[in-house]
Design a protein around this motif. Structure first.
Motif, PDB file in Angstrom:
ATOM      1  N   ALA A  34       0.799  -1.224   0.000  1.00 36.93           N
ATOM      2  CA  ALA A  34       0.000   0.000   0.000  1.00 36.93           C
ATOM      3  C   ALA A  34       0.833   1.277   0.000  1.00 36.93           C
ATOM      4  O   ALA A  34       0.370   2.318  -0.456  1.00 36.93           O
ATOM      5  CB  ALA A  34      -0.918   0.010   1.223  1.00 36.93           C
ATOM      6  N   ILE A  35       2.056   1.205   0.530  1.00 34.67           N
ATOM      7  CA  ILE A  35       2.871   2.401   0.741  1.00 34.67           C
ATOM      8  C   ILE A  35       4.223   2.221   0.044  1.00 34.67           C
ATOM      9  O   ILE A  35       4.929   1.241   0.303  1.00 34.67           O
ATOM     10  CB  ILE A  35       3.121   2.647   2.254  1.00 34.67           C
ATOM     11  N   PRO A  36       4.623   3.168  -0.821  1.00 36.50           N
ATOM     12  CA  PRO A  36       5.948   3.052  -1.441  1.00 36.50           C
ATOM     13  C   PRO A  36       7.055   3.100  -0.383  1.00 36.50           C
ATOM     14  O   PRO A  36       6.905   3.775   0.646  1.00 36.50           O
ATOM     15  CB  PRO A  36       6.037   4.279  -2.352  1.00 36.50           C
ATOM     16  N   PRO A 128     -11.129   9.316   3.669  1.00 36.10           N
ATOM     17  CA  PRO A 128     -10.795   8.855   2.318  1.00 36.10           C
ATOM     18  C   PRO A 128     -10.038   7.526   2.411  1.00 36.10           C
ATOM     19  O   PRO A 128      -9.492   7.183   3.459  1.00 36.10           O
ATOM     20  CB  PRO A 128      -9.883   9.951   1.777  1.00 36.10           C
ATOM     21  N   ASP A 129      -9.977   6.825   1.303  1.00 40.81           N
ATOM     22  CA  ASP A 129      -9.265   5.548   1.273  1.00 40.81           C
ATOM     23  C   ASP A 129      -7.760   5.737   1.139  1.00 40.81           C
ATOM     24  O   ASP A 129      -6.988   4.838   1.469  1.00 40.81           O
ATOM     25  CB  ASP A 129      -9.799   4.695   0.121  1.00 40.81           C
ATOM     26  N   LEU A 130      -7.351   6.889   0.655  1.00 38.94           N
ATOM     27  CA  LEU A 130      -5.943   7.229   0.511  1.00 38.94           C
ATOM     28  C   LEU A 130      -5.834   8.738   0.671  1.00 38.94           C
ATOM     29  O   LEU A 130      -6.681   9.464   0.145  1.00 38.94           O
ATOM     30  CB  LEU A 130      -5.460   6.797  -0.883  1.00 38.94           C
ATOM     31  N   LEU A 139       1.887   9.274   3.928  1.00 37.43           N
ATOM     32  CA  LEU A 139       0.839   8.704   3.085  1.00 37.43           C
ATOM     33  C   LEU A 139       0.019   7.731   3.919  1.00 37.43           C
ATOM     34  O   LEU A 139       0.587   6.904   4.636  1.00 37.43           O
ATOM     35  CB  LEU A 139       1.446   7.961   1.891  1.00 37.43           C
ATOM     36  N   VAL A 140      -1.291   7.837   3.820  1.00 34.89           N
ATOM     37  CA  VAL A 140      -2.219   6.918   4.463  1.00 34.89           C
ATOM     38  C   VAL A 140      -2.981   6.208   3.351  1.00 34.89           C
ATOM     39  O   VAL A 140      -3.513   6.864   2.450  1.00 34.89           O
ATOM     40  CB  VAL A 140      -3.204   7.676   5.385  1.00 34.89           C
ATOM     41  N   LEU A 151       0.273   3.216   6.729  1.00 36.13           N
ATOM     42  CA  LEU A 151       0.807   4.562   6.564  1.00 36.13           C
ATOM     43  C   LEU A 151       2.314   4.559   6.640  1.00 36.13           C
ATOM     44  O   LEU A 151       2.926   3.683   7.244  1.00 36.13           O
ATOM     45  CB  LEU A 151       0.195   5.539   7.554  1.00 36.13           C
ATOM     46  N   GLY A 152       2.874   5.546   5.990  1.00 37.11           N
ATOM     47  CA  GLY A 152       4.305   5.780   6.029  1.00 37.11           C
ATOM     48  C   GLY A 152       4.543   7.254   6.280  1.00 37.11           C
ATOM     49  O   GLY A 152       3.732   8.096   5.879  1.00 37.11           O
TER      50      GLY A 152
END
Length: 186
Positions: A34-36, A128-130, A139-140, A151-152
């Protein structure tokens, strides 16, 4: 492109606004699904049964806001066909496995109030989803079939979330399964 809501115009995002995410995640069970892998620290969080959706979401947004200079946030709503995307006629951007999202530049207040039809994690949730701030400092992201959120961000932010009992966050390593203890995959 601009779209109106609440008496003002809001900018609808494009693929360029999420290009730093697209193609930089990897399929699997780690946080990088989900998170780079571009942040100092990572965590998974979810709403416990003892906490209301509103309390959980407010705590999460408050903690994120406390670690973010004043700036716009990008809010992305995954178009599952079953959940509110806030702007149903707006163009979509595509992330992960070509999933369609409505992406709009707004802020923390809108993150907590715009969605009224619930989301995949909770039928009464608004988040929100992102979402991420304009400076991309965190980033979530909650994937389509996950009941938790990844999240990152900076280590200090992740530590703040871990200390907040309402946020219910647990730090994870890049190579670690992001599934929070006690939850199961569907």
């Amino acid at each position: 492109m601009q779209i109106s809501k609440d008496g003002r115009d809001w900018r609808i995002g494009t693929a360029a606004d999420v290009g730093w995410i697209a193609g930089n995640t990897t399929a699997g069970v780690s946080i990088t699904t989900a998170i780079p892998p571009v942040f100092d620290a990572y965590a998974a969080t979810y709403q416990t049964d003892e906490v209301t959706a509103a309390a959980y979401e407010h705590a999460l947004v408050e903690d994120l806001g406390a670690h973010t200079p004043n700036q716009p946030w990008w809010l992305a709503y995954l178009d599952t066909g079953a959940h509110d995307v806030v702007f149903p006629h707006a163009r979509r951007v595509f992330l992960y496995w070509n999933w369609p999202y409505v992406l709009v530049e707004a802020g923390p207040e809108q993150a907590l109030t715009w969605r009224t039809g619930g989301h995949i994690r909770h039928p009464h949730g608004a988040l929100p989803d992102l979402f991420f701030p304009a400076d991309r400092s965190w980033l979530v992201s909650a994937l389509w079939d996950d009941t938790w959120t990844c999240l990152g961000g900076p280590e200090q932010l992740i530590r703040t979330l871990e200390r907040d009992p309402l946020a219910n966050a647990r730090q994870v390593r890049l190579d670690e399964d992001a599934l929070p203890p006690g939850l199961t995959r569907e």
